[in-house]
Design an enzyme around this catalytic site. Structure first.
Site, PDB file in Angstrom:
ATOM      1  N   GLY A   9      10.888 -62.824 -25.565  1.00 14.83           N
ATOM      2  CA  GLY A   9      10.266 -64.094 -25.933  1.00 14.83           C
ATOM      3  C   GLY A   9      10.424 -65.204 -24.901  1.00 14.83           C
ATOM      4  N   LYS A  11       9.771 -67.255 -21.552  1.00 19.59           N
ATOM      5  CA  LYS A  11       8.578 -67.412 -20.710  1.00 19.59           C
ATOM      6  C   LYS A  11       9.004 -67.527 -19.244  1.00 19.59           C
ATOM      7  CE  LYS A  11       5.317 -69.005 -24.080  1.00 19.59           C
ATOM      8  NZ  LYS A  11       6.192 -68.722 -25.229  1.00 19.59           N
ATOM      9  N   TYR A  48      22.066 -62.159  -0.300  1.00 22.40           N
ATOM     10  CA  TYR A  48      21.325 -62.951   0.693  1.00 22.40           C
ATOM     11  C   TYR A  48      22.221 -64.026   1.305  1.00 22.40           C
ATOM     12  CZ  TYR A  48      17.229 -60.977  -1.778  1.00 22.40           C
ATOM     13  OH  TYR A  48      16.312 -60.139  -2.376  1.00 22.40           O
TER      14      TYR A  48
HETATM   15  P1  NAD Z   1       6.701 -60.511   1.629  1.00 28.85           P
HETATM   16  O1  NAD Z   1       5.880 -59.330   1.318  1.00 28.85           O
HETATM   17  O2  NAD Z   1       6.756 -61.648   0.690  1.00 28.85           O
HETATM   18  O3  NAD Z   1       6.227 -60.975   3.063  1.00 28.85           O
HETATM   19  C1  NAD Z   1       6.777 -62.057   3.720  1.00 28.85           C
HETATM   20  C2  NAD Z   1       6.015 -62.178   5.046  1.00 28.85           C
HETATM   21  O4  NAD Z   1       4.706 -62.624   4.781  1.00 28.85           O
HETATM   22  C3  NAD Z   1       6.661 -63.154   5.997  1.00 28.85           C
HETATM   23  O5  NAD Z   1       6.526 -62.617   7.298  1.00 28.85           O
HETATM   24  C4  NAD Z   1       5.785 -64.390   5.851  1.00 28.85           C
HETATM   25  O6  NAD Z   1       5.755 -65.154   7.010  1.00 28.85           O
HETATM   26  C5  NAD Z   1       4.426 -63.790   5.521  1.00 28.85           C
HETATM   27  N1  NAD Z   1       3.621 -64.682   4.682  1.00 28.85           N
HETATM   28  C6  NAD Z   1       4.015 -65.334   3.564  1.00 28.85           C
HETATM   29  N2  NAD Z   1       2.994 -66.043   3.053  1.00 28.85           N
HETATM   30  C7  NAD Z   1       1.934 -65.839   3.871  1.00 28.85           C
HETATM   31  C8  NAD Z   1       0.598 -66.300   3.863  1.00 28.85           C
HETATM   32  N3  NAD Z   1       0.152 -67.115   2.915  1.00 28.85           N
HETATM   33  N4  NAD Z   1      -0.220 -65.879   4.853  1.00 28.85           N
HETATM   34  C9  NAD Z   1       0.223 -65.043   5.805  1.00 28.85           C
HETATM   35  N5  NAD Z   1       1.474 -64.574   5.877  1.00 28.85           N
HETATM   36  C10 NAD Z   1       2.330 -64.970   4.911  1.00 28.85           C
HETATM   37  O7  NAD Z   1       8.194 -59.936   1.922  1.00 28.85           O
HETATM   38  P2  NAD Z   1       9.647 -60.537   1.694  1.00 28.85           P
HETATM   39  O8  NAD Z   1       9.663 -61.998   1.958  1.00 28.85           O
HETATM   40  O9  NAD Z   1      10.590 -59.684   2.433  1.00 28.85           O
HETATM   41  O10 NAD Z   1       9.892 -60.274   0.146  1.00 28.85           O
HETATM   42  C11 NAD Z   1       9.651 -61.245  -0.846  1.00 28.85           C
HETATM   43  C12 NAD Z   1      10.848 -61.385  -1.749  1.00 28.85           C
HETATM   44  O11 NAD Z   1      11.107 -60.187  -2.456  1.00 28.85           O
HETATM   45  C13 NAD Z   1      12.182 -61.646  -1.041  1.00 28.85           C
HETATM   46  O12 NAD Z   1      12.318 -62.978  -0.585  1.00 28.85           O
HETATM   47  C14 NAD Z   1      13.150 -61.318  -2.132  1.00 28.85           C
HETATM   48  O13 NAD Z   1      13.253 -62.377  -3.052  1.00 28.85           O
HETATM   49  C15 NAD Z   1      12.497 -60.105  -2.767  1.00 28.85           C
HETATM   50  N6  NAD Z   1      13.036 -58.830  -2.264  1.00 28.85           N
HETATM   51  C16 NAD Z   1      13.840 -58.120  -3.102  1.00 28.85           C
HETATM   52  C17 NAD Z   1      14.364 -56.918  -2.700  1.00 28.85           C
HETATM   53  C18 NAD Z   1      15.237 -56.167  -3.654  1.00 28.85           C
HETATM   54  O14 NAD Z   1      15.874 -55.168  -3.253  1.00 28.85           O
HETATM   55  N7  NAD Z   1      15.327 -56.568  -4.888  1.00 28.85           N
HETATM   56  C19 NAD Z   1      14.078 -56.390  -1.429  1.00 28.85           C
HETATM   57  C20 NAD Z   1      13.244 -57.131  -0.594  1.00 28.85           C
HETATM   58  C21 NAD Z   1      12.725 -58.342  -1.026  1.00 28.85           C
END
Ligand code: NAD
Length: 280
Positions: A9, A11, A48
């Site tokens: 529940g 949001k 992180y």
């Molecule tokens: P993402 O797929 O979000 O890609 C980020 C990349 O895209 C960066 O190089 C950024 O400069 C580019 N980008 C962002 N917005 C853009 C836009 N509008 N136009 C063009 N390029 C753009 O990958 P990420 O940042 O590694 O992952 C997102 C989030 O996922 C992480 O910050 C984290 O919170 C989560 N994550 C979790 C795990 C896990 O094991 N749970 C692992 C990896 C990431």
């Protein structure tokens, strides 16, 4: 901003900012910019080593606590530390967490999950998440848990849509939160011709088309960006709709191929690698 209802529940906003790989200062600035530009969801993790920066960004934004949805993740070395959730709250500067994940199915994750269930009952966390618990780990956890998790955070994007995981999570109302939603900066995904074509049609960018696709698939997204323009752009996806034919065309990109192919040895090593919180 759009919200989705979790299976308890609560949001939850469907678009947020993720701060993986950000320094504490970058997390602080990006979180502040995101919240000031209308975001309500922030995703960080013990691992992180930027929870303090994230907490400062939340404070600096001036957005009220109840209007921010904070998700973070316990690292496996914390699963048996009974003070881990209090220490996480202290680093964030908060007195509750909206969504707390187990980050990896490593170490004593059963003890970690029992901690989440207790914190949920005590009101310290409002929702329970599991991250990277795919395959046998998901089956084992669901068979043993007392409280069904609300959210599963996994790698998910048009090249890899988590077909097998969703067969299990969807019937239980467990939402998918997509990591690497934009391919972690991989140009080949963002430059797929279908996204350029649809970007042109809707007056959006290819990244916005990908994020809209996630949204229409029912996935929560947390794209990472340090660029204030991209941060704004990534949440501006609610004024258009992809058609069923366009969704079907994007579905053809699913090659079942991941960016991250961790080995069992890597997963096992997560049980001993300890984040250095003093670096913040
Ligand atoms: P993402 O797929 O979000 O890609 C980020 C990349 O895209 C960066 O190089 C950024 O400069 C580019 N980008 C962002 N917005 C853009 C836009 N509008 N136009 C063009 N390029 C753009 O990958 P990420 O940042 O590694 O992952 C997102 C989030 O996922 C992480 O910050 C984290 O919170 C989560 N994550 C979790 C795990 C896990 O094991 N749970 C692992 C990896 C990431």
């Amino acid at each position: 901003m759009e919200y989705t209802e979790l299976n308890n529940g609560i949001k939850m906003p469907t678009v947020g900012i993720g701060v993986f790989t950000f320094t504490p200062e970058e997390a602080e600035k990006s979180v502040e910019a995101a919240l000031k530009s209308g975001y309500h969801l922030v995703d960080t993790a013990n691992a992180y080593v930027n929870e303090r920066g994230t907490g400062r960004g939340i404070k600096n934004s001036g957005v009220k606590r109840e209007d921010v949805f904070v998700s973070t993740k316990l690292w496996p070395t914390e699963y048996e530390n009974e003070n881990a959730i209090n220490e996480t709250l202290e680093r964030l500067g908060l007195d509750y967490i909206d969504l707390l994940f187990l980050h990896q199915p490593a170490g004593n994750w059963r003890a970690g999950y029992r901690q989440l269930e207790k914190a949920y009952k005590d009101g310290k966390i409002k929702a329970i998440g599991i991250s990277n618990f795919e395959g046998k780990y998901l089956d084992e956890l669901l068979a043993e848990c007392e409280i069904t998790p609300q959210v599963m955070q996994v790698e998910c994007h048009p090249y890899f849509t988590q077909v097998e995981t969703r067969k299990i999570t969807e019937p239980k109302g467990i939402k998918i939160m997509a990591w690497y939603p934009l391919g972690h900066g991989d140009k080949s995904l963002v430059q797929e011709p279908i996204f350029a074509k649809l970007a042109e049609k809707y007056g959006k960018t290819p990244a916005q088309i990908i994020l809209k696709w996630h949204n229409q698939m029912g996935f929560i997204v947390i794209p990472g960006s340090r660029n204030p323009e991209h941060i704004k752009e990534n949440a501006d996806i609610f004024d258009f709709e992809l058609t069923d034919e366009e969704m079907a065309e994007i579905a053809k990109l699913d090659k079942g191929v991941r960016y991250y192919n961790g080995t069992d040895e890597q997963l096992a090593s997560y049980a001993t690698w300890q984040p250095d919180y003093e670096k913040e």
